[in-house]
Design a protein around this motif. Structure first.
Motif, PDB file in Angstrom:
ATOM      1  N   VAL A  56      -4.949 -14.270 -42.724  1.00  0.00           N
ATOM      2  CA  VAL A  56      -5.941 -13.193 -42.717  1.00  0.00           C
ATOM      3  C   VAL A  56      -5.823 -12.368 -41.436  1.00  0.00           C
ATOM      4  CG1 VAL A  56      -8.399 -12.655 -42.744  1.00  0.00           C
ATOM      5  CG2 VAL A  56      -7.499 -14.466 -44.228  1.00  0.00           C
ATOM      6  N   GLY A  57      -5.750 -13.077 -40.300  1.00  0.00           N
ATOM      7  CA  GLY A  57      -5.567 -12.372 -39.026  1.00  0.00           C
ATOM      8  C   GLY A  57      -4.144 -11.842 -38.892  1.00  0.00           C
ATOM      9  N   MET A  58      -3.257 -12.277 -39.784  1.00  0.00           N
ATOM     10  CA  MET A  58      -1.869 -11.831 -39.858  1.00  0.00           C
ATOM     11  C   MET A  58      -1.135 -11.996 -38.525  1.00  0.00           C
ATOM     12  SD  MET A  58      -1.503  -9.136 -42.828  1.00  0.00           S
ATOM     13  CE  MET A  58      -2.024  -7.585 -42.164  1.00  0.00           C
ATOM     14  N   THR A  59      -1.102 -13.264 -38.048  1.00  0.00           N
ATOM     15  CA  THR A  59      -0.343 -13.578 -36.844  1.00  0.00           C
ATOM     16  C   THR A  59       0.414 -14.883 -37.052  1.00  0.00           C
ATOM     17  OG1 THR A  59      -2.222 -14.793 -35.885  1.00  0.00           O
ATOM     18  CG2 THR A  59      -1.998 -12.473 -35.285  1.00  0.00           C
ATOM     19  N   ILE A  60       1.509 -15.024 -36.331  1.00  0.00           N
ATOM     20  CA  ILE A  60       2.243 -16.286 -36.283  1.00  0.00           C
ATOM     21  C   ILE A  60       2.543 -16.590 -34.825  1.00  0.00           C
ATOM     22  CG2 ILE A  60       4.507 -15.160 -36.596  1.00  0.00           C
ATOM     23  CD1 ILE A  60       5.371 -17.647 -38.200  1.00  0.00           C
ATOM     24  N   GLU A  61       2.313 -17.844 -34.429  1.00  0.00           N
ATOM     25  CA  GLU A  61       2.702 -18.266 -33.084  1.00  0.00           C
ATOM     26  C   GLU A  61       3.837 -19.263 -33.228  1.00  0.00           C
ATOM     27  OE1 GLU A  61      -0.395 -19.476 -30.364  1.00  0.00           O
ATOM     28  OE2 GLU A  61       0.975 -20.848 -29.329  1.00  0.00           O
ATOM     29  N   ALA A  62       4.952 -18.963 -32.589  1.00  0.00           N
ATOM     30  CA  ALA A  62       6.123 -19.827 -32.709  1.00  0.00           C
ATOM     31  C   ALA A  62       6.728 -20.076 -31.341  1.00  0.00           C
ATOM     32  CB  ALA A  62       7.169 -19.190 -33.623  1.00  0.00           C
ATOM     33  N   GLU A  63       7.358 -21.234 -31.201  1.00  0.00           N
ATOM     34  CA  GLU A  63       8.074 -21.533 -29.962  1.00  0.00           C
ATOM     35  C   GLU A  63       9.381 -20.753 -29.925  1.00  0.00           C
ATOM     36  OE1 GLU A  63       6.345 -25.983 -28.980  1.00  0.00           O
ATOM     37  OE2 GLU A  63       8.294 -25.822 -29.956  1.00  0.00           O
ATOM     38  N   ALA A  64       9.916 -20.637 -28.715  1.00  0.00           N
ATOM     39  CA  ALA A  64      11.084 -19.773 -28.512  1.00  0.00           C
ATOM     40  C   ALA A  64      12.277 -20.165 -29.374  1.00  0.00           C
ATOM     41  CB  ALA A  64      11.487 -19.785 -27.041  1.00  0.00           C
ATOM     42  N   GLY A  65      12.442 -21.467 -29.621  1.00  0.00           N
ATOM     43  CA  GLY A  65      13.619 -21.915 -30.351  1.00  0.00           C
ATOM     44  C   GLY A  65      13.481 -21.897 -31.861  1.00  0.00           C
ATOM     45  N   CYS A  66      12.333 -21.457 -32.340  1.00  0.00           N
ATOM     46  CA  CYS A  66      12.124 -21.373 -33.786  1.00  0.00           C
ATOM     47  C   CYS A  66      13.088 -20.345 -34.377  1.00  0.00           C
ATOM     48  CB  CYS A  66      10.672 -20.975 -34.060  1.00  0.00           C
ATOM     49  SG  CYS A  66      10.300 -20.728 -35.801  1.00  0.00           S
ATOM     50  N   ILE A  67      13.840 -20.754 -35.406  1.00  0.00           N
ATOM     51  CA  ILE A  67      14.785 -19.838 -36.062  1.00  0.00           C
ATOM     52  C   ILE A  67      13.996 -18.707 -36.738  1.00  0.00           C
ATOM     53  CG2 ILE A  67      16.535 -19.685 -37.901  1.00  0.00           C
ATOM     54  CD1 ILE A  67      17.608 -21.465 -35.828  1.00  0.00           C
ATOM     55  N   GLY A  72      16.280 -12.101 -20.706  1.00  0.00           N
ATOM     56  CA  GLY A  72      16.234 -13.347 -19.929  1.00  0.00           C
ATOM     57  C   GLY A  72      16.528 -13.196 -18.460  1.00  0.00           C
ATOM     58  N   THR A  73      16.437 -11.978 -17.943  1.00  0.00           N
ATOM     59  CA  THR A  73      16.737 -11.774 -16.521  1.00  0.00           C
ATOM     60  C   THR A  73      15.492 -11.804 -15.642  1.00  0.00           C
ATOM     61  OG1 THR A  73      16.558  -9.365 -16.708  1.00  0.00           O
ATOM     62  CG2 THR A  73      18.748 -10.321 -17.065  1.00  0.00           C
ATOM     63  N   GLY A  82      19.552 -18.633 -30.129  1.00  0.00           N
ATOM     64  CA  GLY A  82      20.526 -18.937 -31.172  1.00  0.00           C
ATOM     65  C   GLY A  82      21.940 -18.528 -30.817  1.00  0.00           C
ATOM     66  N   ASN A  83      22.091 -17.894 -29.662  1.00  0.00           N
ATOM     67  CA  ASN A  83      23.411 -17.448 -29.172  1.00  0.00           C
ATOM     68  C   ASN A  83      24.095 -16.529 -30.186  1.00  0.00           C
ATOM     69  OD1 ASN A  83      25.520 -17.169 -27.391  1.00  0.00           O
ATOM     70  ND2 ASN A  83      26.421 -19.189 -27.783  1.00  0.00           N
ATOM     71  N   THR A  84      23.328 -15.610 -30.744  1.00  0.00           N
ATOM     72  CA  THR A  84      23.895 -14.677 -31.730  1.00  0.00           C
ATOM     73  C   THR A  84      24.052 -13.260 -31.166  1.00  0.00           C
ATOM     74  OG1 THR A  84      21.717 -14.079 -32.593  1.00  0.00           O
ATOM     75  CG2 THR A  84      22.808 -15.948 -33.616  1.00  0.00           C
ATOM     76  N   GLY A  85      23.832 -13.102 -29.871  1.00  0.00           N
ATOM     77  CA  GLY A  85      23.895 -11.779 -29.261  1.00  0.00           C
ATOM     78  C   GLY A  85      25.283 -11.168 -29.332  1.00  0.00           C
ATOM     79  N   LEU A  86      25.343  -9.844 -29.210  1.00  0.00           N
ATOM     80  CA  LEU A  86      26.602  -9.126 -29.325  1.00  0.00           C
ATOM     81  C   LEU A  86      27.081  -8.570 -27.989  1.00  0.00           C
ATOM     82  CD1 LEU A  86      25.727  -7.278 -32.646  1.00  0.00           C
ATOM     83  CD2 LEU A  86      27.358  -9.156 -32.376  1.00  0.00           C
ATOM     84  N   ALA A  87      26.324  -8.824 -26.919  1.00  0.00           N
ATOM     85  CA  ALA A  87      26.679  -8.237 -25.631  1.00  0.00           C
ATOM     86  C   ALA A  87      26.886  -9.299 -24.550  1.00  0.00           C
ATOM     87  CB  ALA A  87      25.594  -7.244 -25.199  1.00  0.00           C
ATOM     88  N   GLY A  88      27.023 -10.557 -24.967  1.00  0.00           N
ATOM     89  CA  GLY A  88      27.294 -11.618 -23.990  1.00  0.00           C
ATOM     90  C   GLY A  88      26.137 -11.890 -23.047  1.00  0.00           C
ATOM     91  N   GLY A  89      24.934 -11.636 -23.490  1.00  0.00           N
ATOM     92  CA  GLY A  89      23.771 -11.779 -22.620  1.00  0.00           C
ATOM     93  C   GLY A  89      23.266 -13.204 -22.479  1.00  0.00           C
ATOM     94  N   GLY A 111      12.625 -16.601 -29.477  1.00  0.00           N
ATOM     95  CA  GLY A 111      12.749 -16.287 -28.055  1.00  0.00           C
ATOM     96  C   GLY A 111      13.836 -15.258 -27.798  1.00  0.00           C
ATOM     97  N   GLY A 112      14.979 -15.431 -28.469  1.00  0.00           N
ATOM     98  CA  GLY A 112      16.074 -14.487 -28.306  1.00  0.00           C
ATOM     99  C   GLY A 112      15.742 -13.120 -28.874  1.00  0.00           C
ATOM    100  N   VAL A 113      15.067 -13.131 -30.014  1.00  0.00           N
ATOM    101  CA  VAL A 113      14.650 -11.880 -30.657  1.00  0.00           C
ATOM    102  C   VAL A 113      13.717 -11.088 -29.717  1.00  0.00           C
ATOM    103  CG1 VAL A 113      13.080 -11.070 -32.485  1.00  0.00           C
ATOM    104  CG2 VAL A 113      15.028 -12.543 -33.064  1.00  0.00           C
ATOM    105  N   VAL A 114      12.803 -11.803 -29.068  1.00  0.00           N
ATOM    106  CA  VAL A 114      11.884 -11.146 -28.134  1.00  0.00           C
ATOM    107  C   VAL A 114      12.625 -10.691 -26.884  1.00  0.00           C
ATOM    108  CG1 VAL A 114       9.920 -11.527 -26.593  1.00  0.00           C
ATOM    109  CG2 VAL A 114       9.828 -12.340 -28.968  1.00  0.00           C
ATOM    110  N   ALA A 115      13.459 -11.577 -26.322  1.00  0.00           N
ATOM    111  CA  ALA A 115      14.181 -11.242 -25.091  1.00  0.00           C
ATOM    112  C   ALA A 115      15.115 -10.063 -25.303  1.00  0.00           C
ATOM    113  CB  ALA A 115      14.962 -12.456 -24.587  1.00  0.00           C
ATOM    114  N   ALA A 116      15.623  -9.913 -26.533  1.00  0.00           N
ATOM    115  CA  ALA A 116      16.549  -8.824 -26.833  1.00  0.00           C
ATOM    116  C   ALA A 116      15.846  -7.603 -27.423  1.00  0.00           C
ATOM    117  CB  ALA A 116      17.617  -9.311 -27.802  1.00  0.00           C
ATOM    118  N   ASN A 117      14.529  -7.704 -27.666  1.00  0.00           N
ATOM    119  CA  ASN A 117      13.814  -6.635 -28.382  1.00  0.00           C
ATOM    120  C   ASN A 117      14.606  -6.237 -29.634  1.00  0.00           C
ATOM    121  OD1 ASN A 117      11.834  -4.676 -28.959  1.00  0.00           O
ATOM    122  ND2 ASN A 117      12.931  -3.099 -27.807  1.00  0.00           N
TER     123      ASN A 117
END
Lengths: 462, 462
Positions: B106-117, B204-205, B73-80, B145-151
């Protein structure tokens, strides 16, 4: 492969004679796992008393071409902490490094050396009113270093996650003798790669964990324990959904127990469930800092009966009654052992796949290995089932393993939910993990330990 | 360094012309971060619609010798997530891969693609009565994807941990074009190295995250919000200990706000705290599935007054009042911007070191850069302080950074609690992390990405 015959002497010279054991009955407990399934023969056992000594041992062994098997409490179930039978491997026991270095009740952290017994760390946290929420059968012997290296699970995973979720900082001696000090006490730290994750759960094959900072949690004040009977695992899942709605994340255990398991417990331990007999049972525990927990549990049980999810059920009226309910669960393994031989599996599948997995594995086993009986129980809340198969003498464990693990794989599961790979499941890991994942794992091993110094033959074939 | 001039055409041929943007106003949003602090110029932007297309892009770029900057989403604060100005880097935008692939209540999981907002995933979870507990200011634009890549961190970390604690499975395209599929939905999995950890938070490195399985949690039914004033940060810590005793792990936010912060909010946003003025304030939120939360909060507040930990305080009587209390906190950043220029820091220290850190950094700044004012606020429950320094025009940001980060380091803290390193803090990371840690990080980068294909110059210097 051979090593210099004076290696024990070199180690004794560097660390003092009391740090090295070369023979005799003192050697035995380090040479074989506690179940005596994986007997080994080390060149010697070395017991450092400081991180600096661990660094020196690594340098000495590298120079001598001897490999190192790191060992904590030696309570593992997959043979990951014992040497092979070659007589060329050094057991590096961390048990002399046992200090609790720091304890912070407000910041809720504990820093302990690798050899600190888990129970000692738990007690230290309890003494300041906090909880170290890693709880295992072996907690009186298992060490912090081993718990971290194995990414230990236990009975609190549903609520608090695996050990990985509690590790804030690590100190690790790398195979090249470098000391990587990441003993930070931070809950948030996105400054660079989180390299410590590599060493958690890698079973001493990538580095030697010498100390850890673990996160503590508030100690709940109220708890409630209930036992319910349900018609089948599907109903158990519906009960889980209901419990999650009514009790939220205050559920700390959600255990599935088969009727077979309770029949074994009645037969061999003389313990009987205080509710009507059934095909499947669920043991629920919840704990909270808030009053109102019991009322919420009673409401949940009422709804479970009304919607015909549960057949019968009881909430413990006292701590003693709660202990009686837990005793049923805790005697399953022992009662199974008294019944006869069994082939055990520590598997996980996605929670909602548990009923299908149980049905299909049971059907395939009945057809493929007639005469077996299944004793299934475990942490349904985590999708982790102890799927144990009672077999006759002269059975073929390999066929049973294959059937069970193929069923696990068919449901996107794991052949080792919490016990790790060690030396026990090395061959099976290759079968069930994709080539891309195995290549990546081998690449990481070669990068960090190109000489194969640490724990060769564990997790990955040498 | 140059790249073949027909690279955009090659990519368009492989993926279709609509997948490639080479110029014009459409390119701009991908070339620069949203704050416009890190302007770049990409060779082109490529927008794959499937994991298979990501693999093909990696192969094409490898062959062409062009490096890839993954972007969500290009919302990072460190230019990454933005390219450099060389015109030779390809921006790989995941925004067309936006599907929620699977949702299990019930299993309490969601699988989403990287670009999912992130917001889309949150809403999907809410629709089945569950909570995806990652909550950020940028949640309407940030992607999984960005949320995961940025932890990613956010306001729920105290209770639910960083994003890492919620990732169960990952699908990653490696720099050599290999697809590593670890999209398991397991809560326990100790079968081999947990390689996915490497890609969480590595910006993303090391690989391109194309999809993730995240853990969901029960949705609390009751919540309580309180604002208290305290004399100093030490009292705020005593209040935290009290809250942990009385409310346990049901505390979801524990925010420290300085009197300066609230003065700025009063001046520029016209909002005033409904309690007596003071030097420091604490905003507490707790949420639970259990009734009795409010009573516990009232008891806690009573004890805080009785023990003279808190000076004044109020519990919100309604959702609207709770929102008013939160508005005070949420207007701090904007009010600071209206006041003038500031040098911002996103730091963490051990919780119990926060008071000493604040005192010492304030003292050193006052001496070293006279005329500055400190606007400190943040997630005290996580030890994460936004330590912003109001400066005059013509200030030297480097001196302010040095003073603040040296104080952080002196207390065993992190110079980036949640925003990451990106391109912004690459030089400072080298200063504050040990040589052993940097060597290990570079070794991991070289192993996974020997050609420097992915996001060069981010996290580590090229």
């Amino acid at each position: 492969m051979s090593i210099p015959s004076d290696l024990p002497a070199r180690l004794a010279e560097a660390l003092g004679p009391s740090a090295v054991i070369t023979e005799g009955p003192d050697l035995e407990p380090y040479a074989v796992d506690w179940r005596k399934l994986f007997p080994g023969r080390p060149a010697c056992v070395v017991r450092p008393s400081s991180t600096d000594q661990v660094v020196r041992i690594v340098h000495i062994c590298r120079e001598a071409g001897a490999s190192i098997v790191p060992q904590g409490g030696n309570t593992g179930l997959a043979g990951g902490a014992v040497p092979d039978a070659s007589g060329t491997q050094i057991v590096l026991s961390l048990t002399r490094m046992a200090a609790v270095r720091e304890l912070d009740a407000v910041g809720m952290t504990i820093e302990a050396e690798a050899g600190c017994i888990l129970k000692v760390a738990q007690d230290a946290a309890a003494a300041v009113g906090r909880l170290l929420p890693i709880s295992l059968a072996a907690e009186g012997s298992a060490t912090i270093g081993g718990v971290v290296a194995a990414n230990a699970g236990g009975v609190n995973v549903l609520r608090y996650g695996m050990t990985r979720n509690l590790v804030l900082g690590l100190e690790v001696v790398l195979p090249d003798g470098t000391l990587a000090n990441g003993l930070r006490r931070l809950r948030k730290d996105n400054a660079g790669y989180d390299w410590k994750q590599l060493f958690i759960g890698s079973e001493g094959t990538l580095g030697i964990v010498t100390a850890a900072v673990l996160r503590l949690v508030p100690r709940p004040k109220h708890s409630v324990t209930a036992l319910l009977s349900v018609t089948d695992p599907d109903a158990a899942l519906r009960l889980l959904a209901l419990a999650q709605d009514d009790l939220g994340d205050q559920i700390s255990a959600f255990e599935l127990i088969s009727g077979t398991s309770l029949q074994l417990v009645a037969k061999h331990a003389g313990l009987k469930a205080p509710i009507a007999e059934g095909e499947w049972f669920v043991l629920i525990e919840a704990a909270s800092s808030l009053a109102g927990l019991r009322e919420a549990a009673e409401t949940m049980l009422g709804a479970a009966f009304e919607r015909e999810i549960a057949l019968d059920g009881v909430i413990a009226e006292s701590g003693a009654q709660a202990a009686q309910l837990w005793a049923l669960r805790e005697h399953v393994t022992e009662s199974e052992a008294r019944e006869g031989k069994s082939v055990k599996h520590d598997v996980s599948v996605p929670l909602t796949a548990v009923p299908r997995f149980l049905a299909e594995a049971g059907k395939t086993l009945a057809a493929g290995v007639p005469g077996t009986r299944v004793n299934a129980f475990g942490h349904l809340g985590d999708g982790n089932i102890h799927y144990n198969v009672l077999v006759d003498e002269g059975h073929d464990a390999a066929i049973v393993n294959r059937i069970v693990h193929d069923a696990v794989a068919a449901h996107g599961g794991s052949i080792s939910a919490e016990h790790g790979i060690g030396q026990y499941r090395v061959g099976e890991l290759v079968r069930y993990r994709s080539g891309a994942e195995m290549t990546l794992a081998r690449k990481l091993k070669r990068t960090l330990d190109p000489g194969g110094l640490l724990n060769p033959g564990k997790v990955l074939s040498p």
